[in-house]
Structures are given as structure tokens and as C-alpha cells.
Design an enzyme around this catalytic site. Structure first.
Site: not given
Ligand code: PLP
Length: 487
Positions: A85, A137-138, A228, A271, A394, A460
Site C-alpha cells: 500500500y 479535450f472532452t 498534457d 496512450k 468526435r 457522448f
Molecule cells: C489528450 C488527452 N488528455 C486526457 C485524456 C484523459 O485520459 P484518460 O482517458 O486516461 O482519463 C485523454 C484520453 O483520451 C486524452 O486523449
């Protein structure tokens, strides 16, 4: 003119193909359901490809997130993870890799990328703030807005032109950045965020030149630069191929150069590092302490942060492996092949090819469908019916309504054919090209969609829709006419 890529081999007939620099040792079975089954499945999924079951999918090109093939060394590392842990040795291996590859003293594991965004919002963002980005990003946008901030995107003129030759459409327009800082003042801008290969506009990279200009201007005003790095190695690969100054630099050197500009780094480990987890990293003790205070509340103890220690081990290996040019370039090269072949077949695609996916431009593919009827969602559903391939919408469906319930129309309407790293082959890409081109020839049959169940936030993911006039049945009938009742 792009620098040549080592794994793009020229055949004796002049054709250039992306030859895989790995061997496939473990495979997973897949099958191609007949078109009638695909029709039933997409209907049951509410024309939302997120809601399909994988047993109904031939090639899963929804996303590269958590779906890349892991290496033998990553799998081996998972077997020796230290399941403690607190104080796990697996964490210290990760911290060493972060220092070695990214150059940061402080590493904070989190359960995935959006957890990092949540902590960023919690620690740095206050109501009324303005968060500046190359593109949103979403999940990032949702977290900033839930914290009471608004998001402004400072992309340049070429970014929204889907047919382009501009190599770095992920750049921030520095004049716009200057104007924003003058307008809102540094105290209202908690940070500037650069997303390495901008996901929602076709995985487009930014240049190091641009990163340096953005950092210099932000720093002049005491505004931190947040990076990011979910697709950091792919962005580095594009820098090597497209930014002449770096043509002879290694991916390692390019990553270190990028990181020298960064105040706070985070990534979705799903990724570039090919695991399931996330990471924040910095050289600022102050930022580290402020984030760490919240880590046990939302994620877990400092040495696992909500990740399994197996994934922590694999992330340490993945961070080092992503600096291998053959690894960093594996997806971009296959994506380039896919995009070029689609383009040659007359399918409107986003160019130049970016990271993470080949993107089909739904506005040009289905010009007869207005944005209020979700052309990108319709295209993703139609691609599935025509091929059993799962892509992702998208476009406007991926944008939630504003506070008054009005639609927020997306800048671009894209169906994204993600190419997870080292998972699919050229013959599978040829299949995709063939069926998407067939669909393009039958595009008049495809009509719009309408919501029947619409969640308020990130609709979505779970939203359900219906096909206006039952167009999917007509499409399946046309498919059967050409290919029979099989696949
Ligand atoms: C550019 C980017 N930032 C953040 C995220 C969010 O990451 P996660 O899906 O691991 O929560 C993603 C996910 O696809 C992403 O493409």
C-alpha cells in the site's frame, strides 16, 4: 517535406509501406459479424458506438486509450510488482523512469488522465478563471468547467482546415495568447495547457518552436505551462519528422527539450506508455505538495495513486520504451498509410495525418446532414454497419449543450478510426479502406440521428439516439446487394 521514417520501407515497385518493427507473440481472436447482426447491434447500442459490445466488433478502432499492445518487457515487469500500500518499490522504479526520461524530480501516479485533470482543477482553478489551451479535450474541459472556469482555445488559422499541409496544426497562435493575457490578466489564468497531439482536431502535433514561444510569453506573466503528454512520444516523433531542426535528434532528446519548457506535466498512461493509469510530474516542490495533499482523498497513497502496482511497473518500462523511434512511430506510420489510402480512394480525411487515428471528415463525407442531426455520429454508426469496424464520433455529440440547453456545435465533425499501437496490420487497414470507400459511394443513403436519451455531462459516453427514417436498414440492404448476406 517530412524526414524519412526508418520503418517506412520502399519496395522494388516503388511503393512505400510501414513495416512493423516487432513480432506478434500473443494474439486475440476477433470475428466479423454479418451485416444483419451489425444492424441489430447498432440499433441496440442507440447508434452510439461506445455502447456496442466487443463481441459484435471486428476491428475496434474506437480509441488507442488502454488498447495498445504491451511489450514482452512490460508484461514481465508486471510479474515482479511490489504490492505494498505504501512504499512500494514499483513506485520507485516509476519515479526513476520519470526522472530519466522526463527529467522531473516529483512523480505522482493517478488512476488515469482525467484524474490528473481533476486534481489540476481542484488545486489550480477557481470560479471565473480562464484556462487557455491549444485545443480542449472532452474530460479536460469538463473538469475545468465543473471548477467554474471557462476554456479558451487559441489555435491558428490552419487548425480547423481538415484538408491541409500545415505540419503543426496543434500550435497555439501566440498573438491570440498575448491578446488573452492582456484581456483577462494573469491572475485569472491559472495555466496555459498544451496538448501533445490535439485529440479532437485530428491528433495534430505542435512544434518545439511554438512550445518555446508559448512558454516564454506565459513565463513573462508568471503563468505556468501545463503539458498534457498523453501522446508525448507521438508528438516527439512528428517533431523529428516535420521540424527540420530536430531531424537528427533522438526521441529522447526531443522529449527532454520539450520537458525543459514545462512547469507541470500530466498524461493518460493509457496512450504513449501503453498501460492503464495516469501520471503527474513536476520539478516544483510547491506544486507537488499542493497536489499530494489531495491525492489520498481522490486517488490513493503517493506510491500507487489509484493504479495497480502491476501497471505502475509497466508504466516505468513503457516510459523508457516510448523513446524508441520504432515504438514512437508505430501508430503514426500506420495512420499515415491508412489516411493516404483513404484519400486516394476519394474519402475526405484530415490531413496531414496525425497521431492516434485516421480521421474521416463527416462534413465533407455527408454534406447533406446538418450539424443538428450529428453527421459524425451518423458516419460512425454507418461505418460500423458497413464494416463491423468501431470508430468514434468526435463532433457535436462530443460537445455538451450550454447552460441554456442550446447545442454547442463542434468546429469539426470527425469519425475517428483510432489505430492502437502495434495491434492491427496492413491487411486490416486495407479492409477498412475498402469498406469506408464503399460507404462513401453509398453516402446518400446515410441520414442523421436524433437523441432519445441524452445525459447532461459528457453525453457522448452513454447517450442513445435513433436513425432518422431508419436509414440504417437501407444501408444494410445496399450492402447485402453488393456483398451478399455474409460479411
Ligand atoms: C489528450 C488527452 N488528455 C486526457 C485524456 C484523459 O485520459 P484518460 O482517458 O486516461 O482519463 C485523454 C484520453 O483520451 C486524452 O486523449
Amino acid at each position: 517535406m517530412e524526414a524519412p521514417a526508418p520503418m517506412n520501407i520502399t519496395l522494388s515497385n516503388g511503393a512505400v509501406i510501414p513495416v512493423e518493427m516487432h513480432k506478434v507473440r500473443i494474439v486475440q481472436r476477433t470475428s466479423l459479424p454479418p451485416v444483419r447482426r451489425r444492424l441489430e447491434a447498432i440499433g441496440a447500442a442507440g447508434y452510439n458506438t461506445f455502447l456496442l459490445r466487443t463481441k459484435d466488433i471486428f476491428l475496434d478502432m474506437l480509441t488507442d486509450s488502454g488498447t495498445n499492445a504491451m511489450s514482452d518487457n512490460q508484461l514481465a515487469a508486471m510479474m515482479v510488482s511490489d504490492d505494498a500500500y505504501a512504499g512500494s518499490e514499483s513506485f520507485y522504479k516509476l519515479a526513476d523512469a520519470v526522472k530519466e526520461v522526463l527529467g522531473f524530480d516529483y512523480a505522482i501516479p493517478v488512476h488515469q488522465g482525467r484524474a490528473a485533470e481533476h486534481l489540476l482543477a481542484k488545486v489550480f482553478v477557481k470560479p471565473g478563471d480562464v484556462v487557455l489551451m491549444n485545443y480542449h479535450f472532452t474530460t479536460t474541459k469538463a473538469h475545468m468547467e465543473l471548477a467554474g472556469a471557462s476554456v479558451l482555445e487559441l489555435y491558428g488559422d490552419a487548425t480547423l482546415q481538415t484538408a491541409s499541409t500545415v505540419p503543426f496544426k496543434g500550435n497555439i497562435d501566440v498573438a491570440k495568447l498575448r491578446a488573452c493575457i492582456d484581456k483577462y490578466g494573469a491572475s485569472k489564468i491559472p495555466f496555459v495547457r498544451m496538448e501533445a497531439t490535439t485529440n479532437l482536431v485530428g491528433g495534430q502535433p505542435f512544434s518545439i518552436k511554438n512550445l518555446k514561444e508559448v512558454r516564454a510569453l506565459a513565463a513573462q506573466h508568471g503563468i505556468p505551462l501545463v503539458f498534457d503528454g498523453s501522446l508525448i512520444s507521438e508528438n516527439a516523433y512528428f517533431v523529428k519528422r516535420r521540424e527540420p531542426e530536430y531531424a537528427n535528434a533522438s526521441i529522447t532528446d526531443i522529449i527532454r527539450e520539450m520537458m525543459s519548457q514545462v512547469d507541470l506535466f500530466y498524461l493518460s498512461g493509457r496512450k504513449s506508455t501503453s498501460v492503464r493509469g495516469g501520471l503527474m510530474a513536476t520539478n516544483s516542490k510547491e506544486y507537488y505538495d499542493r497536489i499530494l495533499a489531495w491525492l489520498p482523498v481522490y486517488e490513493g497513497f503517493a506510491t500507487y495513486g489509484g493504479m495497480s502496482t502491476k501497471e505502475v511497473e509497466a508504466m516505468a518500462v513503457g516510459l523508457r520504451e516510448m523513446t524508441d523511434e520504432n515504438v514512437a512511430g508505430a501508430s503514426p506510420d500506420l495512420i499515415q498509410y491508412l489516411v493516404n489510402r483513404l484519400e486516394k480512394s476519394g474519402v475526405p480525411v484530415v490531413t496531414p495525418p496525425g497521431g492516434l487515428a485516421g480521421h474521416v471528415d463527416a462534413k465533407r463525407f455527408l454534406p447533406h446532414i446538418p450539424q443538428k442531426e450529428y453527421p459524425a455520429g451518423a458516419l460512425a454508426a454507418a461505418i460500423y454497419v458497413a464494416s463491423g469496424v468501431r470508430s468514434m464520433e468526435r463532433g457535436t455529440i462530443s460537445c455538451d449543450r450550454d447552460q441554456n440547453g442550446n447545442e454547442t456545435y463542434a468546429d469539426l465533425e470527425l469519425a475517428r478510426l483510432a489505430v492502437p499501437r502495434r495491434v492491427y496490420t496492413m491487411s486490416q487497414m486495407e479492409y477498412v479502406v475498402d469498406r469506408v470507400a464503399w460507404l462513401h459511394g453509398h453516402r446518400d443513403l446515410v441520414k442523421g440521428l436524433r437523441f432519445v436519451e441524452e445525459p447532461k455531462v459528457l453525453r457522448f459516453f452513454f447517450g442513445k439516439l435513433e436513425a432518422l427514417g431508419g436509414w440504417d436498414r437501407d444501408l444494410a440492404a445496399a450492402f447485402e446487394k453488393d456483398f451478399g448476406t455474409g460479411c
